[in-house]
Design a protein around this motif. Sequence first.
Motif, short mmCIF file in Angstrom:
data_model
loop_
_atom_site.label_atom_id
_atom_site.label_comp_id
_atom_site.label_asym_id
_atom_site.label_seq_id
_atom_site.Cartn_x
_atom_site.Cartn_y
_atom_site.Cartn_z
N GLU A 139 2.28 10.10 2.99
CA GLU A 139 1.56 8.82 3.08
C GLU A 139 1.25 8.44 4.53
OE1 GLU A 139 0.19 7.23 0.66
OE2 GLU A 139 1.07 8.33 -1.00
N TYR A 140 2.20 8.67 5.43
CA TYR A 140 1.95 8.36 6.85
C TYR A 140 0.85 9.25 7.40
CZ TYR A 140 5.53 4.85 7.80
OH TYR A 140 6.23 3.69 7.84
N ALA B 144 -2.41 7.96 5.99
CA ALA B 144 -2.81 6.65 6.52
C ALA B 144 -3.25 6.74 7.98
CB ALA B 144 -1.64 5.66 6.38
N LEU C 3 -1.96 0.43 7.50
CA LEU C 3 -0.59 0.39 6.98
C LEU C 3 -0.52 -0.19 5.57
CD1 LEU C 3 1.51 -0.51 10.13
CD2 LEU C 3 0.56 1.66 9.39
N VAL D 194 6.93 9.92 1.97
CA VAL D 194 6.70 9.09 3.15
C VAL D 194 5.86 9.85 4.18
CG1 VAL D 194 7.86 8.10 5.18
CG2 VAL D 194 8.66 7.53 2.88
N ARG E 122 -1.71 0.99 2.98
CA ARG E 122 -1.39 2.14 2.13
C ARG E 122 0.12 2.39 2.06
NH1 ARG E 122 -4.45 7.29 1.39
NH2 ARG E 122 -2.89 8.52 0.30
N LEU E 123 0.81 2.16 3.20
CA LEU E 123 2.24 2.43 3.25
C LEU E 123 3.03 1.40 2.45
CD1 LEU E 123 2.49 3.39 7.01
CD2 LEU E 123 2.17 4.88 5.04
N LEU F 129 4.11 2.33 -1.08
CA LEU F 129 5.16 3.31 -1.33
C LEU F 129 6.11 2.86 -2.43
CD1 LEU F 129 6.02 4.57 2.26
CD2 LEU F 129 5.60 6.04 0.28
#
Length: 167
Positions: A20-21, A24, A67, A17, A69-70, A73
């Motif tokens: 990825e954040y 992004a 977001l 997480v 991309r998030l 997850l």
Amino acid sequence: GMTATHTALWRALLDRVVAEYRAALASDLVALACFGSVARGEARPESDLDLYAVTRSRVSVLLDPRLERLRKLRESEEYQRLAAEGYRPDPMPIFHTVEQLRSHPWILLDIAHHGVILFDPNGILATELDAVRLRLQQLGARRIERPDGTSYWDLKPDWRPGEPIEL
């Protein structure tokens, strides 16, 4: 409580997480923390992954294209492994700007109590959480745990009606 295996799986998901954040939001991301049942080590199968994200600019959960991309997850190996164990670890982020953070929104009560900072390279979130903890101490605030597992804050046991409480 969770088993060591489950804790390791959650830890791996949280690492993913953060990655990825950061990817992004890049330099717009100031801090990221986890709170709620996952942070308390009490995640149940239906538990969401409660996240608190601090950014330099405003982020619209519904409209910000970064977001997208998030939302992927769920396709990650880390998410899939937890899903296989019966969890539904869907990230539920709250986004605040640094200005909003510094105004001490109520959500900081829970984050100051049991939150886990995942990313905060400049210590901006940690600084505000320390300020909130100090304020709670000054007020004599207590977190009241109910038998059913829910909780609430008694912010100022000697509070009088009409008296404003500043965090």
